[in-house]
Design a protein around this motif. Structure first.
Motif, mmCIF file in Angstrom:
data_model
loop_
_atom_site.group_PDB
_atom_site.id
_atom_site.type_symbol
_atom_site.label_atom_id
_atom_site.label_comp_id
_atom_site.label_asym_id
_atom_site.label_seq_id
_atom_site.Cartn_x
_atom_site.Cartn_y
_atom_site.Cartn_z
ATOM 1 N N GLY A 8 0.850 -1.189 0.000
ATOM 2 C CA GLY A 8 0.000 0.000 0.000
ATOM 3 C C GLY A 8 0.884 1.236 0.000
ATOM 4 N N VAL A 9 0.379 2.296 -0.607
ATOM 5 C CA VAL A 9 1.078 3.588 -0.571
ATOM 6 C C VAL A 9 0.083 4.607 -0.034
ATOM 7 N N HIS A 39 -3.182 0.726 -3.564
ATOM 8 C CA HIS A 39 -2.195 -0.318 -3.828
ATOM 9 C C HIS A 39 -1.253 0.033 -4.966
ATOM 10 N N LEU A 40 0.000 -0.324 -4.766
ATOM 11 C CA LEU A 40 1.026 -0.133 -5.798
ATOM 12 C C LEU A 40 0.715 -1.031 -6.988
ATOM 13 N N HIS A 83 -2.352 -8.606 4.887
ATOM 14 C CA HIS A 83 -1.016 -8.168 5.303
ATOM 15 C C HIS A 83 -0.562 -7.104 4.313
ATOM 16 N N VAL A 84 -0.437 -5.879 4.804
ATOM 17 C CA VAL A 84 -0.065 -4.756 3.926
ATOM 18 C C VAL A 84 1.237 -4.132 4.391
ATOM 19 N N VAL A 85 2.219 -4.086 3.505
ATOM 20 C CA VAL A 85 3.415 -3.287 3.733
ATOM 21 C C VAL A 85 3.068 -1.882 3.244
ATOM 22 N N ALA A 86 2.983 -0.943 4.179
ATOM 23 C CA ALA A 86 2.506 0.398 3.825
ATOM 24 C C ALA A 86 3.670 1.369 3.698
#
Ligand code: 8DG
Ligand code: MG
Ligand code: MG
Length: 143
Positions: A8-9, A39-40, A83-86
């Motif tokens: 995610g951004v 989302h990227l 699971h989000v890498v933000a």
């Protein structure tokens, strides 16, 4: 259903001592105040994704887009575990006169500017955690 982490951004769009927040209508973080973002997409830079998502969600054009930090977010209690890498970016308005529009009303109740020292509640959990850890998108003299 894929259980892979997604990217995610989210964008701290800052104006004076305020940031742009919207109350989410999405399942994840429903009713909580969050930054514009999404989302990227394949092949995108973080800056491109930030500008695209802010435009898609608020109609605003942004400039001076910079990386600020990244957090790891596991929403394990959600109906669909996520699971989000933000990746968090900071930006300012290309045109300070431009007003935010609720372009995706199915996903957000509306956008507004909130004083950093008086943020609305409840905040989206990833944001709340960052704040608890002392994070600020502003220079130290404003904290
Ligand atoms: P898209 O279909 O437009 O690509 O996605 P979206 O519907 O706009 O996604 P989103 O949920 O708004 O953002 C993607 C993920 O980024 C979100 O599920 C979790 C993560 N994220 C954070 N903090 C924040 C935040 O403050 N705002 C937003 N929008 N996303 C955030 O960890
Ligand atoms: Mg989006
Ligand atoms: Mg979004």
């Amino acid at each position: 259903m894929s259980l892979a982490p997604v990217i995610g951004v989210a964008v701290f769009l800052v104006k004076g001592e305020t940031v742009l927040l919207g109350r989410r209508r999405s399942t994840v973080g429903h009713n909580t105040y969050a930054l514009p973002g999404g989302h990227l997409e394949f092949g995108e830079s973080f800056e491109e994704c930030a500008a695209r998502e802010v435009k898609e969600e608020t109609g605003l054009d942004i400039k001076d887009i910079q990386f600020v930090t990244v957090t790891n977010n596991v929403f394990s209690e959600a109906a669909k575990p996520l699971h989000v890498v933000a990746v968090f970016m900071r930006a300012s308005l290309a045109d300070p006169e431009q007003l935010p529009q609720n372009v995706e009303p199915d996903k957000c109740y509306g956008w507004d500017w909130y004083d950093w020292k008086n943020l609305p509640q409840p905040l989206f959990r990833p944001l709340e955690t960052m704040l608890k850890n002392g994070f600020s998108p502003f220079p130290t003299e404003l904290n």
